[in-house]
Design a protein around this motif. Structure first.
Motif, mmCIF file in Angstrom:
data_model
loop_
_atom_site.group_PDB
_atom_site.id
_atom_site.type_symbol
_atom_site.label_atom_id
_atom_site.label_comp_id
_atom_site.label_asym_id
_atom_site.label_seq_id
_atom_site.Cartn_x
_atom_site.Cartn_y
_atom_site.Cartn_z
ATOM 1 N N UNK A 236 0.974 11.329 -14.301
ATOM 2 C CA UNK A 236 1.693 11.812 -13.120
ATOM 3 C C UNK A 236 2.956 10.985 -12.906
ATOM 4 N N UNK A 237 4.046 11.685 -12.669
ATOM 5 C CA UNK A 237 5.279 10.984 -12.272
ATOM 6 C C UNK A 237 5.525 11.236 -10.799
ATOM 7 N N UNK A 238 5.693 10.166 -10.039
ATOM 8 C CA UNK A 238 6.042 10.282 -8.624
ATOM 9 C C UNK A 238 7.525 9.975 -8.477
ATOM 10 N N UNK B 119 0.822 -1.205 0.000
ATOM 11 C CA UNK B 119 0.000 0.000 0.000
ATOM 12 C C UNK B 119 0.858 1.257 0.000
ATOM 13 N N UNK B 120 0.306 2.319 -0.604
ATOM 14 C CA UNK B 120 0.956 3.620 -0.499
ATOM 15 C C UNK B 120 0.897 4.033 0.968
ATOM 16 N N UNK C 95 1.581 6.687 -7.846
ATOM 17 C CA UNK C 95 1.436 7.346 -9.147
ATOM 18 C C UNK C 95 0.050 7.080 -9.729
ATOM 19 N N UNK C 96 -0.426 5.852 -9.610
ATOM 20 C CA UNK C 96 -1.739 5.509 -10.150
ATOM 21 C C UNK C 96 -2.845 6.258 -9.414
ATOM 22 N N UNK D 68 10.587 5.323 -8.385
ATOM 23 C CA UNK D 68 9.964 6.291 -9.291
ATOM 24 C C UNK D 68 9.009 5.557 -10.214
ATOM 25 N N UNK D 69 7.864 6.172 -10.461
ATOM 26 C CA UNK D 69 6.904 5.577 -11.394
ATOM 27 C C UNK D 69 6.064 6.675 -12.017
ATOM 28 N N UNK D 70 5.618 6.412 -13.236
ATOM 29 C CA UNK D 70 4.731 7.338 -13.941
ATOM 30 C C UNK D 70 3.467 6.580 -14.315
#
Ligand code: FES
Ligand code: FES
Lengths: 154, 747
Positions: free
Chosen positions: B426-428, B267-268, B415-416, B355-357
């Motif tokens: 969105x890029x986190x 989970x985030x 990101x999702x 990192x994810x977009x």
């Protein structure tokens, strides 16, 4: 705050950009100009992943503001002339994940430009600011030394 | 989903089912394949199977379904595919596979990519080659037995006829797929690509700044997020003042994220996201946030206290996990040796932080993630967004290192979530501070060891206990015991041949997210046993290598029968990957001979030794140090690795070099500590990693072996720390049992 338009010279090309003059060059290069070869690793001058050349000297892109490089020559991994070094890098199969490698090559290139025949101690010192978590140090050192040997022969 | 093991004896019917082929027995799965980054033009290229396509232009497209994070797997997998295919290496183009269950597991961890996929990749190569050969034979109207493939061409034995793969491709793609059991695989002597030290396929991109990592993804209209997460696991936003943050140039929005419920899993973590037009503005905006946090059950987590308790616990009886002989009581004091070892929490610190977009649209979600686990990313994000897994497309970028951290898709989830909320790509981007303070940490641990000598100066009994918070606690609430799988990692599975053995585990409650990091529990367990065997050697006045020989006993394949212990063996059958004591002895002999040739040590110098089996590979490490005025310098490391048959010897060497450096970093400087539930460290100044001037000369001895391919990425790490502290003992007479060493030595 109004964002001024500035001209930045990167790898011999002029870029006209709108950005906060305090923005570190690292992010100007990556997010605004779109040159993503220069990497983010720590944002605090501790890892060297963001190493660029400003008028030929190695600088940490994450700590160098845009306003400090306007009017100067910025060189990145995409434009650096370091053919022999890159050749030696390939011969020694240096990279693992590759993420730190742009910074490593930029530091090594700056060293050799200034000190074509570095001692082991000088190599250690020049490269001590660049972290490689994958652990490619022995090969980095070997590649630099191989390039130096060729310098000596040339 | 059919599992991999089923592939070994698969029928053709199952092959078709496995690869989702269209009906009619045509080419395996030629339709609807999720290829990235390019979609192949169907009339110019033919899909031979899920992993291989061939173009009319003679290009051979090989899919690597495993994540590249520095181990060289895009090269290694391609070598295996190309070998059976008989492809010319110069024509090979490597394609990175998207998340797709048809590939089988894509979890790039556990040092599994070659050991678990070697046979299947060979079969895929052989399948495609056979189809090309059959096509040529049909064209020439000769029996298939008269044709053979070599260097991307098919030749006729009886004449000088030949056709290139490109000329055959389109027709070959229409061939009936042969049954796996009809294939003949090459003998090892005929390998053309396997066993070659090929240059990594991404070399030029990496040298020229063109390689694309997760951080390098840029989409049209994309916004950038930086997230302030709760500093203590389990706390939430109590109050938020974002007025200053919103004034920062470039900041677009500020969004509060929900905190996780129940066990952390993937989970985030919640917190507050600042959205901006570029990474730097997002980071600046985030610095301007004023957030206060609610209390958490973990607020009192303090590592000094926690470790003291753990050390107490391992001195008390625990749960018996393996036992041989009946008694470890009433040992005469003068003949016993005791020691307690500790290792702190550690974090991965791969150079590229998480990192994810994500781009969530009405059609679904597309992700670009620097991930080791594309499918768990897909599943977790699909569940979160309420989408079908097929509608979540996961593109795998190159990874700027992983080491296990990028097996956990919490950052892709962030990101999702944000993309769904904003209706924008969105890029986190995580900062270094985020990575260090919000990890899935390698567990803090303590171990107790006790051994007894018999009258002949031989060890005849061993008692050991280990305690650490379990990785399972990340996946289920209330877990407070190490799992059997974690104990299998270098604790219960050491094949010591002693009349009496008792191995126990003790309880430990998790106070943060616990995860796996390169070599996992082998880190602390190899440090424990590797140090203790050296202590016993010192006590018995024998060389450490000799003590290992004695304690391992005669050559045999250890099964641990009748010791109340069923061994997981890294998911491998003992028949395929036995615990082979002869392979330990072989390494001991090699290292003994190698060390005999080293120059004599001078004052203040010393060699240390350790050996460890993990991920079904065997590694011995010898380390030479010098300690002068409390300043430690590691001068040399020699590692011998027996990983069975290897695909790319140079990459095995480079992984082992990297493993030594990883092991030295953790032993010399690695420590994550908590105070009031918060991580104390924040960046490379207080979580230092080995730098070039600290790096020793490294020599890697690759042991020739015909054994089945075994793990490579991780097994080099575990023996490093004990060989280092043993070396320091040899140099100084001081035994260090608590890591890291920079608490007591200058490094
Ligand atoms: S990102 Fe600039 S020194 Fe690390
Ligand atoms: S090659 Fe991965 S960090 Fe240096």
């Amino acid at each position: 705050m109004t964002i001024p338009t500035q001209t930045l010279l990167v790898n011999g090309k002029n870029f006209t950009i709108n950005a906060d003059p305090n923005m570190p060059v690292l992010w100007v290069l990556r997010d605004i100009i779109g040159l993503s070869g220069t990497k983010f690793g720590c944002g605090s001058g501790l890892c060297g992943a963001c190493t660029i050349h400003v008028d030929g000297a190695p600088m940490r892109g994450c700590l160098t503001s845009l306003k400090h490089v306007v009017g100067k020559q910025v060189t990145t991994i995409e434009g650096v002339e370091a053919e022999r070094l890159k050749e030696k890098w390939a011969e020694h199969n240096v990279p693992q994940c590759g993420y730190c490698q742009a910074g490593q090559i930029m530091s090594a290139a700056a060293l050799l430009a200034k000190t074509p025949q570095p001692t082991d101690g000088q190599i250690d010192e020049a490269m001590s600011g660049n972290i490689c978590r994958c652990g490619t140090y022995p090969r980095i050192k070997a590649a630099i030394k191989a390039a130096v040997t060729e310098n000596a022969e040339a | 989903m059919t599992t991999f093991t089923a592939v070994e004896n698969i029928s053709r019917r199952n092959v078709l089912k496995l690869f989702g082929a269209a009906g009619g027995g045509l080419a395996l799965g030629a339709t609807g394949l999720a290829w990235s980054p390019m979609a192949l033009a169907q009339d110019k290229q033919a899909m031979m199977n899920l992993f291989i396509a061939i173009g009319e232009d003679n290009k051979v497209y090989l899919t690597c379904h495993r994540s590249e994070m520095g181990q060289g797997i895009r090269t290694g997998i391609s070598q295996v595919l190309a070998d059976e295919l008989e492809a010319d290496w110069d024509n090979v183009v490597v394609i990175q596979g998207l998340a797709d269950k048809r590939y089988g597991s894509q979890n790039t961890d556990g040092s599994r990519s070659i050991r678990k996929h070697y046979t299947r990749m060979r079969q895929m190569g052989a399948l495609a080659r056979t189809m090309l050969e059959q096509t040529a034979a049909a064209k020439w109207q000769v029996p298939v037995s008269e044709v053979y493939a070599k260097s991307s061409k098919v030749f006729h034995k009886g004449s000088n006829k030949s056709l290139t793969f490109g000329e055959l491709a389109i027709d070959a793609g229409k061939q009936t797929v042969p049954a796996i059991e009809s294939l003949s695989l090459k003998s090892d002597n005929d390998f053309t690509h396997i066993g070659q030290s090929k240059t990594i396929v991404d070399m030029q991109d990496m040298l020229n700044g063109k390689a694309i990592y997760g951080f390098d993804i840029k989409l049209d209209g994309m916004v950038y997020a930086s997230i302030s997460r709760p500093p203590v696991l389990g706390s939430d936003v109590a109050s938020l003042d974002d007025s200053e943050a919103r004034k920062v140039v470039g900041v677009i929005d500020v969004i509060q994220l929900p905190v996780p419920k129940g066990a952390p899993v993937f989970q985030a973590l919640g917190g507050v996201a600042v959205i901006a037009t570029n990474t730097w503005s997002a980071m600046q905006g985030r610095k301007a946030l004023k957030v206060s946090w609610t209390a958490s059950v973990n607020d009192r987590h303090d590592t000094d206290k926690y470790m003291a308790e753990l050390v107490d616990k391992v001195k008390q009886p625990g749960k018996v996990m393996r036992q041989l002989g009946d008694s470890v009581k009433n040992w005469p004091k003068q003949s016993t040796v005791n020691a307690v070892y500790t290792v702190p929490y550690l974090t991965h610190a791969m150079m590229e932080p998480p990192v994810a977009t994500a781009n969530v649209t009405a059609q679904g979600c597309e992700l670009w993630s620097s991930t080791q686990t594309p499918q768990s990313t897909q599943q977790t994000v699909a569940a979160l967004l309420g989408l079908k897994e097929d509608n979540v497309k996961v593109n795998v970028t190159l990874l700027g290192g992983g080491f296990g951290r990028k097996s956990k898709p919490d950052y892709s989830v962030e990101a999702a979530m944000l993309s769904q909320r904003l209706n924008l790509p969105v890029k986190v981007s995580w900062t270094r501070e985020d990575e260090i303070q919000h990890g899935y940490y390698h567990a803090i641990s303590s171990q107790f060891y006790q051994a007894k000598f018999d009258d002949n100066n031989k060890v005849d009994a061993l008692l050991a206990r280990t305690g650490f918070p379990s990785i399972s606690s990340t996946f289920a609430e209330g877990v407070d015991m190490p799992s059997a799988g974690e104990l299998d990692l270098g604790f219960t599975d050491v094949p010591l041949a002693l009349p009496q053995i008792r191995l126990e585990a003790v309880k430990a409650v998790a106070r943060t997210r616990i995860g796996w990091m390169r070599s996992v529990c082998n880190i602390q367990h190899a440090f424990g046993i590797g140090s203790f065997v050296d202590e016993l050697a010192v006590k018995a006045n024998k060389p450490c290598i000799q003590m290992w020989r004695e304690m391992l006993g005669a050559d045999r394949k250890e099964t641990f029968a009748d010791q109340g212990f069923s061994y997981g063996n890294y998911g491998e059958e003992l028949a395929d990957h036995p615990v082979d004591v002869a392979r330990y002895h072989h390494l001991l002999d090699i290292m003994e001979a190698t060390l005999a040739k080293q120059p004599k040590v001078t004052k203040n110098q010393g060699w240390g030794f350790a050996i460890h089996r993990s991920f079904v590979s065997y590694v011995a490490v010898a380390t030479l140090v010098e300690v002068v005025d409390n300043q430690l310098q590691v001068l040399k490391s020699i590692a011998a690795i027996d990983a069975g048959l290897v695909v790319n010897p140079d990459r095995v060497k480079s992984q082992t070099e990297g493993a030594i450096i990883f092991g030295l970093s953790l032993a010399m400087m690695g420590e994550i500590s908590f105070k009031n539930g918060k991580v104390t460290q924040s960046n490379f100044h207080d979580y230092p990693l080995l730098r070039l001037p600290q790096c020793p000369d490294i020599e890697v001895i690759l042991v020739e072996s015909n054994a089945k391919p075994a793990g490579v990425g991780e097994p080099g790490v575990p023996p490093v720390a004990p060989s280092l502290t043993n070396a320091i003992f040899a140099a100084t007479g001081t035994r260090y049992r608590d890591l890291p060493l920079n608490k007591v030595l200058s490094v």
